[in-house]
Design a protein around this motif. Structure first.
Motif, PDB file in Angstrom:
ATOM      1  N   TRP A   5       0.813  -1.209   0.000  1.00  0.00           N
ATOM      2  CA  TRP A   5       0.000   0.000   0.000  1.00  0.00           C
ATOM      3  C   TRP A   5       0.850   1.264   0.000  1.00  0.00           C
ATOM      4  CZ3 TRP A   5      -4.582  -0.960   3.931  1.00  0.00           C
ATOM      5  CH2 TRP A   5      -5.274  -2.109   3.533  1.00  0.00           C
ATOM      6  N   ARG A   6       2.136   1.118   0.285  1.00  0.00           N
ATOM      7  CA  ARG A   6       3.027   2.276   0.323  1.00  0.00           C
ATOM      8  C   ARG A   6       3.809   2.432  -0.986  1.00  0.00           C
ATOM      9  NH1 ARG A   6       4.305   0.022   5.500  1.00  0.00           N
ATOM     10  NH2 ARG A   6       6.395  -0.516   4.784  1.00  0.00           N
ATOM     11  N   GLY A   8       3.821   3.315  -5.137  1.00  0.00           N
ATOM     12  CA  GLY A   8       3.062   4.109  -6.093  1.00  0.00           C
ATOM     13  C   GLY A   8       3.674   4.084  -7.477  1.00  0.00           C
ATOM     14  N   LEU A  30       0.383   7.402  -8.351  1.00  0.00           N
ATOM     15  CA  LEU A  30      -0.873   6.658  -8.273  1.00  0.00           C
ATOM     16  C   LEU A  30      -0.681   5.460  -7.349  1.00  0.00           C
ATOM     17  CD1 LEU A  30      -1.838   6.726 -12.069  1.00  0.00           C
ATOM     18  CD2 LEU A  30      -2.536   8.305 -10.275  1.00  0.00           C
ATOM     19  N   THR A  31      -1.429   5.434  -6.252  1.00  0.00           N
ATOM     20  CA  THR A  31      -1.312   4.356  -5.275  1.00  0.00           C
ATOM     21  C   THR A  31      -2.564   3.490  -5.284  1.00  0.00           C
ATOM     22  OG1 THR A  31      -2.152   5.875  -3.582  1.00  0.00           O
ATOM     23  CG2 THR A  31       0.226   5.678  -3.778  1.00  0.00           C
ATOM     24  N   ILE A  33      -6.042   1.678  -4.168  1.00  0.00           N
ATOM     25  CA  ILE A  33      -7.241   2.191  -3.526  1.00  0.00           C
ATOM     26  C   ILE A  33      -7.256   1.899  -2.014  1.00  0.00           C
ATOM     27  CG2 ILE A  33      -9.757   2.044  -3.439  1.00  0.00           C
ATOM     28  CD1 ILE A  33      -8.676   3.601  -5.815  1.00  0.00           C
ATOM     29  N   LYS A  36      -5.244   4.453  -0.337  1.00  0.00           N
ATOM     30  CA  LYS A  36      -5.885   5.769  -0.292  1.00  0.00           C
ATOM     31  C   LYS A  36      -6.934   5.821   0.818  1.00  0.00           C
ATOM     32  CE  LYS A  36      -5.203   7.185  -5.110  1.00  0.00           C
ATOM     33  NZ  LYS A  36      -4.357   8.345  -4.762  1.00  0.00           N
ATOM     34  N   GLU A  39      -5.049   6.259   3.918  1.00  0.00           N
ATOM     35  CA  GLU A  39      -4.580   7.644   3.980  1.00  0.00           C
ATOM     36  C   GLU A  39      -5.694   8.583   4.431  1.00  0.00           C
ATOM     37  OE1 GLU A  39      -1.723   9.439   1.084  1.00  0.00           O
ATOM     38  OE2 GLU A  39      -2.222   7.656  -0.083  1.00  0.00           O
ATOM     39  N   GLN A  40      -6.931   8.320   3.954  1.00  0.00           N
ATOM     40  CA  GLN A  40      -8.064   9.163   4.319  1.00  0.00           C
ATOM     41  C   GLN A  40      -8.326   9.110   5.819  1.00  0.00           C
ATOM     42  OE1 GLN A  40      -9.741  10.974   1.676  1.00  0.00           O
ATOM     43  NE2 GLN A  40     -10.318  12.135   3.494  1.00  0.00           N
ATOM     44  N   HIS A 146      -0.817  13.865  -5.984  1.00  0.00           N
ATOM     45  CA  HIS A 146      -2.052  13.135  -6.261  1.00  0.00           C
ATOM     46  C   HIS A 146      -2.350  12.104  -5.174  1.00  0.00           C
ATOM     47  CE1 HIS A 146      -5.341  12.660  -9.073  1.00  0.00           C
ATOM     48  NE2 HIS A 146      -5.271  11.363  -8.945  1.00  0.00           N
ATOM     49  N   SER A 147      -1.683  12.227  -4.041  1.00  0.00           N
ATOM     50  CA  SER A 147      -1.983  11.361  -2.907  1.00  0.00           C
ATOM     51  C   SER A 147      -2.939  12.103  -1.971  1.00  0.00           C
ATOM     52  CB  SER A 147      -0.708  10.970  -2.158  1.00  0.00           C
ATOM     53  OG  SER A 147      -0.099  12.110  -1.580  1.00  0.00           O
ATOM     54  N   VAL A 148      -3.596  11.366  -1.088  1.00  0.00           N
ATOM     55  CA  VAL A 148      -4.545  11.981  -0.152  1.00  0.00           C
ATOM     56  C   VAL A 148      -3.807  12.831   0.881  1.00  0.00           C
ATOM     57  CG1 VAL A 148      -6.296  11.506   1.604  1.00  0.00           C
ATOM     58  CG2 VAL A 148      -6.222  10.120  -0.478  1.00  0.00           C
TER      59      VAL A 148
END
Length: 261
Positions: A5-6, A8, A30-31, A33, A36, A39-40, A146-148
């Motif tokens: 997940w880390r 991209g 671009l990572t 989903i 992301k 990250e949220q 483009h990351s959260v």
């Protein structure tokens, strides 16, 4: 967070100029989903901490709760009021060169720790162009675009920019605007001292100003047109400057009757 997940995929997005020049492309990361989503969740925690501790300065209008392009543009009210009074106002527009891509990891981690946040590591990226992929490489500089989390992390990095400024400073992410009354020598000196402080901040944080975007807009007809220096170079004076899509002109606005308004 799992290792996958880390990671991209960096996709180069063309901006302008010659397509043969790699410097004319914006590297967008671009990572996955699930990453992301994680990250949220982290973003919510960081944002609450920043808000509770009132960490982010009021001068920052980008990627900040309750702030926007509109709030930054509304800061022009004070400037237009001064011009209506016949005062000379100088506005210096600054932009950092490849700001998101050149953040120093060591300096950034020190700032995270200062605000009570753990350092992040283990991130990796590869470049993907037309289906061709490079090998994975560890992320050694920059904040992933483009990351959260990218925008809020960059806000933390740049938060201390403009500390102790004598004039009015406003930011939208790295786009920085410094303005002050300039009809007296004391006003010119205050603006120059603030520019010197911004230059020292850039040197300490290993950042560079974009030479092509360093401009000064000098308003009101009786403006003495003082010359300012940044990084051993004289700032270019222009007749108009675009500010978040709005064109700011050195001439006073005119109403249909032909009078200034």
């Amino acid at each position: 967070m799992p290792e996958d997940w880390r990671k991209g995929n960096v996709t180069p997005i063309f901006k302008k100029g010659k397509k043969e020049d790699p410097g004319n492309y914006r590297p967008v990361s671009l990572t996955l989903i699930p990453g992301k989503v994680m990250e949220q969740l982290i973003l919510g925690t960081i944002s609450r901490l920043m808000e509770d501790e009132e960490v982010i300065r009021s001068s920052q209008h980008g990627f900040t709760k309750g702030k926007s392009c509109l709030t930054k543009l509304l800061t022009c009210d004070e400037m237009t009021g001064l011009v209506d009074e016949g005062r000379a106002v100088d506005i210096v527009y600054l932009d950092f060169r490849k700001a998101f891509d050149t953040v120093s990891p060591k300096i950034f981690i020190d700032k995270l720790l200062k605000y009570g946040l753990d350092e992040q590591n283990g991130q990796a990226q590869r470049v993907v162009i037309s289906g061709t992929k490079s090998s994975w490489r560890p992320v050694t500089s920059g904040v992933p675009q483009h990351s959260v989390l990218g925008p809020v992390l960059f806000n933390i990095f740049i938060n201390d920019l403009g500390g102790g400024a004598e004039c009015t400073l406003s930011k939208f992410a790295d786009d920085t605007k410094l303005r002050g009354v300039a009809d007296m020598p004391e006003g010119h000196a205050a603006i120059q001292r603030d520019l010197d402080k911004l230059e020292k901040w850039a040197d300490r944080n290993l950042m560079k100003f974009n030479k092509g975007k360093r401009k000064v807009l000098q308003l009101e007809g009786n403006n003495p047109m003082h010359q300012y220096i940044l990084q051993a170079a004289q700032l270019e004076s222009g007749l108009a400057e675009e500010d978040l899509g709005v064109l700011v002109d050195h001439e006073p606005a005119m109403c249909p009757c032909g009078k200034g308004g």
